[in-house]
Design an enzyme around this catalytic site. Structure first.
Site: not given
Ligand code: 6MZ
Length: 357
Positions: A102-103, A162, A222
């Protein structure tokens, strides 16, 4: 995938290495939170409902959806709630080792610092009661209640940087991870919109993390930014996520470097990063015995589960039960934990073989 096969995938022990906390929230919880904020006039509920229910989103749209999810989830008590639910959901489908990422977020208006965000996460972990949780090297709970063995899950955390963040903010996250090592924070992830930010911005923080002994995994490839992909591989992280848009040269480099890949099938297909499952790079990596692990990425956003990912791999690539079990067990090799945890997990897998038909 027939029902019997799916049930088998659920009952098999599994290791989850790539799951974003805010992407793994149940839809029912998101709706409940949206309804409450709708009643307060903060958001318009019907707008949110449509966004959450839409199931074909490009990567760009998914990342925009996270801004909305963050509005719904980012206060301390909600972060605690979703952490508890996400861990319980993974445990309920027999995930025996979970690395949740998580961020850490700062939000001055509600007195949230990156540290208090993570404290709320830890509170959610401690609130889990459907299963015993091992969350730090010395934190193993008693695994018997009234003489009956209870289900157990190992939970470790990765703190995400992030790609929108500055070098200083990234460094703050690494320092926080170091501060929280005794609480089960084992590493750093780099994620977020892949067309935002530059590799060079995060490098000082990632180098520092590595010097301090934290594990590192990077969202890599990606989008087809070959220069960045090359730099990321040369950095030699312990794992990478996705690995979708590599050119021939970088693909070769990846294989030579043998960096384990976190494969997120449903996520890649839904976001159209990969156009069709039958051309997914899983096949090539699997055939060559390249280290890999099946993962969910965002089980809530993509309406999937780790069992569902195994089921999908089984039907798309004709994997039998033996191959699936081996694939799940192999993921133990790539966890960010010590040999003791690995040995315990191997014993869990061994014990489960007798129970599975
Ligand atoms: C890149 C992704 C992602 O951190 O707020 N996140 N980043 N590619 C992906 N593929 C689909 N899926 C999620 O979880 C949400 C955050 O995780 C990253 C993004 O920064 C998203 O805001 P947390 O818990």
């Amino acid at each position: 995938m027939n029902r019997e096969n799916m049930e088998w995938c659920v009952s098999m022990p599994k290791v989850e290495l790539h799951a974003h906390l805010n992407g793994s929230v149940r839809n029912s919880t998101l709706f409940e939170l949206a309804r409450a904020l709708g009643e307060k006039g903060v958001i318009v509920f019907s707008d949110v409902e449509n966004v959450i229910m839409k199931d074909d989103r490009t990567l760009h749209e998914v990342l925009k959806l996270f801004d909305l999810i963050h509005i719904l989830t980012t206060d301390h008590s909600t972060i605690t709630r979703i952490t508890k639910e996400v861990i319980e959901d993974f445990a309920s489908e027999n995930v025996v080792y979970l690395e949740l990422r998580t961020t850490p977020k700062r939000n001055g208006s509600i007195g949230m610092s990156k540290r208090s965000y993570m404290d709320a996460v830890m509170e959610g972990l401690r609130a889990v009661n459907s299963v015993d949780v091992d969350y730090c090297p010395t934190g193993l709970k008693n695994d018997t209640v009234n003489g009956t063995a209870r289900k157990k899950i190992y939970v470790r955390f990765l703190l995400s940087i992030d790609r929108r963040e500055s070098t200083e903010a990234a460094m703050e996250t690494v320092k926080l991870a170091l501060e929280m090592r005794d609480l089960g924070v084992v590493g750093i992830d780099l994620s977020g919109n892949p067309i935002v930010g530059n590799w060079g911005t995060f490098l000082p923080a990632l180098k520092f993390a590595r010097e301090q002994g934290l594990y590192i995994t990077l969202h890599c490839g990606e989008v087809p930014n070959q220069e960045e992909i090359k730099a990321m591989i040369e950095f030699l992280p312990q794992r990478i996520g996705h690995a979708c848009c590599f050119d021939k040269e970088n693909w070769k480099k990846l294989k030579t470097a043998k960096i384990p890949v976190e494969i997120c099938l449903t996520s890649n297909i839904r976001t159209e990063t990969i156009s069709s499952i039958d051309i997914h790079h899983f096949v090539d990596l699997y055939k060559e015995k390249h280290p890999l692990a099946l993962c969910t990425d965002d089980s809530g956003v993509f309406s999937t589960s780790l069992s569902g990912e195994y089921g999908l791999a089984s039907s798309a690539f004709s994997l039998g039960k033996t191959e699936m079990f081996q694939l799940a067990e192999n993921a133990i090799d790539f966890i960010f934990s010590d040999d003791g945890v690995k040995a315990n997990l191997r014993a869990t897998f061994k014990a489960s073989v007798e129970k599975l038909d």
